[in-house]
Design an enzyme around this catalytic site. Structure first.
Site, PDB file in Angstrom:
ATOM      1  N   LYS A 187     -41.750  38.830  35.137  1.00 45.00           N
ATOM      2  CA  LYS A 187     -41.846  37.673  36.020  1.00 45.00           C
ATOM      3  C   LYS A 187     -43.296  37.379  36.426  1.00 45.00           C
ATOM      4  O   LYS A 187     -43.642  36.253  36.731  1.00 45.00           O
ATOM      5  CB  LYS A 187     -41.009  37.891  37.288  1.00 45.00           C
ATOM      6  CG  LYS A 187     -39.535  38.190  37.078  1.00 45.00           C
ATOM      7  CD  LYS A 187     -38.768  36.985  36.570  1.00 45.00           C
ATOM      8  CE  LYS A 187     -37.265  37.161  36.697  1.00 45.00           C
ATOM      9  NZ  LYS A 187     -36.704  38.198  35.819  1.00 45.00           N
TER      10      LYS A 187
HETATM   11  C1  LIG Z   1     -35.578  38.215  35.098  1.00 44.18           C
HETATM   12  C2  LIG Z   1     -35.441  39.321  34.139  1.00 44.18           C
HETATM   13  C3  LIG Z   1     -34.702  39.161  32.961  1.00 44.18           C
HETATM   14  C4  LIG Z   1     -33.947  37.883  32.625  1.00 44.18           C
HETATM   15  O1  LIG Z   1     -34.807  36.807  32.339  1.00 44.18           O
HETATM   16  P1  LIG Z   1     -34.247  35.306  32.418  1.00 44.18           P
HETATM   17  O2  LIG Z   1     -35.452  34.447  32.233  1.00 44.18           O
HETATM   18  O3  LIG Z   1     -33.649  35.168  33.780  1.00 44.18           O
HETATM   19  O4  LIG Z   1     -33.252  35.153  31.344  1.00 44.18           O
HETATM   20  C5  LIG Z   1     -34.646  40.226  32.081  1.00 44.18           C
HETATM   21  N1  LIG Z   1     -35.268  41.390  32.354  1.00 44.18           N
HETATM   22  C6  LIG Z   1     -35.968  41.577  33.478  1.00 44.18           C
HETATM   23  C7  LIG Z   1     -36.593  42.899  33.732  1.00 44.18           C
HETATM   24  C8  LIG Z   1     -36.087  40.551  34.407  1.00 44.18           C
HETATM   25  O5  LIG Z   1     -36.804  40.735  35.515  1.00 44.18           O
END
Ligand SMILES: *Cc1c(COP(=O)(O)O)cnc(C)c1O
Length: 496
Positions: free
Chosen positions: A112
């Site tokens: 993120k």
């Molecule tokens: C948010 C997240 C995901 C999922 O990603 P999306 O964009 O919501 O599909 C997968 N793995 C981790 C560690 C995340 O923080």
């Protein structure tokens, strides 16, 4: 480049407006009116550039109301070496035809950060461009990683206020610790009694409540979103697909122009959707593999065309993917219906009122020609972590392991041996207890989150992210828990 809502074509706005507002007025998501194209010569030219310049190349295509200089300042600040190390998105070759794109070298050790370190820079400039004078309130619903990454990105950013809601029993010890210790004069963190979907629904309702936004408007506040429904969250994620491609060429794994696959551990469908945009822009992606955990609503959708959220919700060892309503799917639907906003609005209405919708067969065919869906249960996830560590001495977290295992299923079914990049979305230390468990370590009951970091380090020799260790010394600043239907009240009390 202008942006329209997925649910109606009346709202045509600049990228600065789309980023400032987050969600379109009709409840839809902002999407670019057309998809810019990158030629193979432009892609090849990225090879000699650092990640930041690759980012400028891609962002310039979409954020046309920003100058190249402005974008360069934004990315240089966001991806500074003191935050991400030398390379924000290294591609690690794990075996002959599989590379892992590590997207977790930022401040919170999850992918993120790739978007949320950049978003505040884009947003504060967007606010100025649109003439917005209100203080922008960022509301975040998080399944764990977004909350901390958004807090870290927005803490003490002038002209903004950030409020985060997380499911109190739906995040890992480390994720919770990261959030409740967050400092900053403009931050607020609430646990909610409910799961991620409850949190997300609550935030959407607050956004949709016009009486509330009018009341807050008179007090000098307007809402925006740092969730992946915000275009400013999505666009930075397109960059690393290009970056991984040119790095795979550099590593001699493919020739420029060759096809490549990506497998993405998916929750809200933001990350994988960015890959789809990269493909539409001309990146030679053959298949996008959508990997889910036991909350396999997307696997079913890709296989059958029916999206049905009326099912049991599982709390898994890959909690950031514990999601039943994947918001960004709406943007995919907009594309595969050839921008038929009325049809998209109808699907979304059915999802809201009946809990399910079925796309028509043409839409489904198009989805299946681009995507493959597979899901992976808890045992398989752990088994993959242990096996990949023993075979290749590569340590991965639970989310990455879901993707790896989904890729194995795909290869088994299709015999497609195309070079594939596994997107790695979190450091193994962020989910240290599950990873230790997967390595066959019987942990003493009640050993705390920090003891587990050291244990994993002793076992594998992989370095613990220093910021994670430092959390142990930080005081807890946020302890409030609210009921899922009291989120609005929490926001009001906090702002009015
Ligand atoms: C948010 C997240 C995901 C999922 O990603 P999306 O964009 O919501 O599909 C997968 N793995 C981790 C560690 C995340 O923080």
């Amino acid at each position: 480049m202008l942006y329209v809502s997925t649910r109606g074509k009346t709202d045509i706005v600049s990228s600065a407006h789309a980023i400032t507002r987050g969600l379109a007025g009709d409840g839809g998501l902002f999407v670019p009116q057309s998809i810019p194209a990158m030629r193979m010569t432009d892609i090849k030219a990225m090879s000699g550039k650092p990640y930041t310049e690759r980012a400028v190349d891609v962002l310039l295509q979409y954020l046309t109301d920003f100058s190249e200089d402005e974008l360069r300042q934004c990315v240089n600040a966001a991806y500074a070496p003191e935050k991400f190390g030398a390379d924000p998105a290294p591609l690690v070759q794990v075996n002959e035809n599989t590379g892992v794109l590590e997207l977790w070298h930022g401040p919170t050790s999850a992918f993120k950060d790739m978007a949320l370190q950049l978003l505040p820079h884009l947003l504060t400039r967007s606010i100025r461009k649109t003439g917005e004078t209100n203080k922008v309130v960022i509301l975040v619903a998080t399944s764990g990683d977004t909350g901390k990454a958004a807090l870290e990105g927005f803490a003490n950013v002038e002209g903004t206020q950030i409020i985060v809601f997380y499911p109190q029993d739906g995040v890992s010890d480390m994720q919770k610790r990261q959030m409740i210790t967050q400092a900053g004069k403009n931050v607020k963190v609430f646990g909610i009694e409910g799961n991620f979907d409850d949190a997300q629904r609550g935030v959407k309702e607050i956004f949709g409540n016009t009486a509330l936004s009018t009341a807050l408007g008179t007090k000098g506040y307007s809402f925006s979103s740092a969730n992946s429904i915000n275009w400013g969250r999505l666009v930075p994620q397109i960059v690393y697909y290009f970056s991984a491609y040119v790095d795979a060429v550099k590593a001699g794994k493919i020739e420029a122009g060759d096809g490549i696959n990506f497998v993405v551990p998916t929750g809200n469908f933001g990350n994988i959707l960015a890959g789809y945009y990269a493909k539409l822009m001309g990146l030679p992606i053959e298949r996008l593999l959508c990997a889910s955990n036991s909350n396999n609503v997307l696997t079913d959708f890709i296989n059958t065309g029916t999206y049905d959220k009326r099912r049991e919700f599982y709390k898994t060892i890959s909690p950031s993917m514990d999601i039943l309503v994947s918001s960004n799917l709406e943007r995919l639907l907009y594309n595969v219906t050839d921008c038929d906003s009325a049809r998209v609005a109808e699907y979304m209405k059915q999802l809201n009122t009946e809990g399910a919708y079925k796309v028509d067969s043409d839409d489904l065919k198009r989805i299946q020609s681009e995507f493959f869906g597979a899901w992976v249960d808890e045992l398989e996830t752990k088994e993959a972590i242990g096996r990949i560590y023993s075979d290749y001495h590569y340590l991965m977290d639970t989310h990455t392991a879901v993707a790896w295992r989904a890729l194995e299923k795909y290869r088994f079914l299709t015999s497609d041996e195309t070079y594939t990049v596994v997107l790695s979305t979190a450091s193994p230390y962020k989910f240290a207890d599950s990873v230790l468990d997967a390595l066959g370590d019987s942990q003493p009951a009640g050993s705390d989150a920090f003891a587990k970091l050291h244990e994993l380090n002793a076992k594998t020799g992989v370095e613990i992210p220093p910021r994670m260790l430092a959390l142990q010394e930080l005081p807890v600043l946020h302890q409030e828990i609210v009921a899922a239907d009291k989120m609005e009240l929490a926001v009001m009390t906090n702002l009015l």
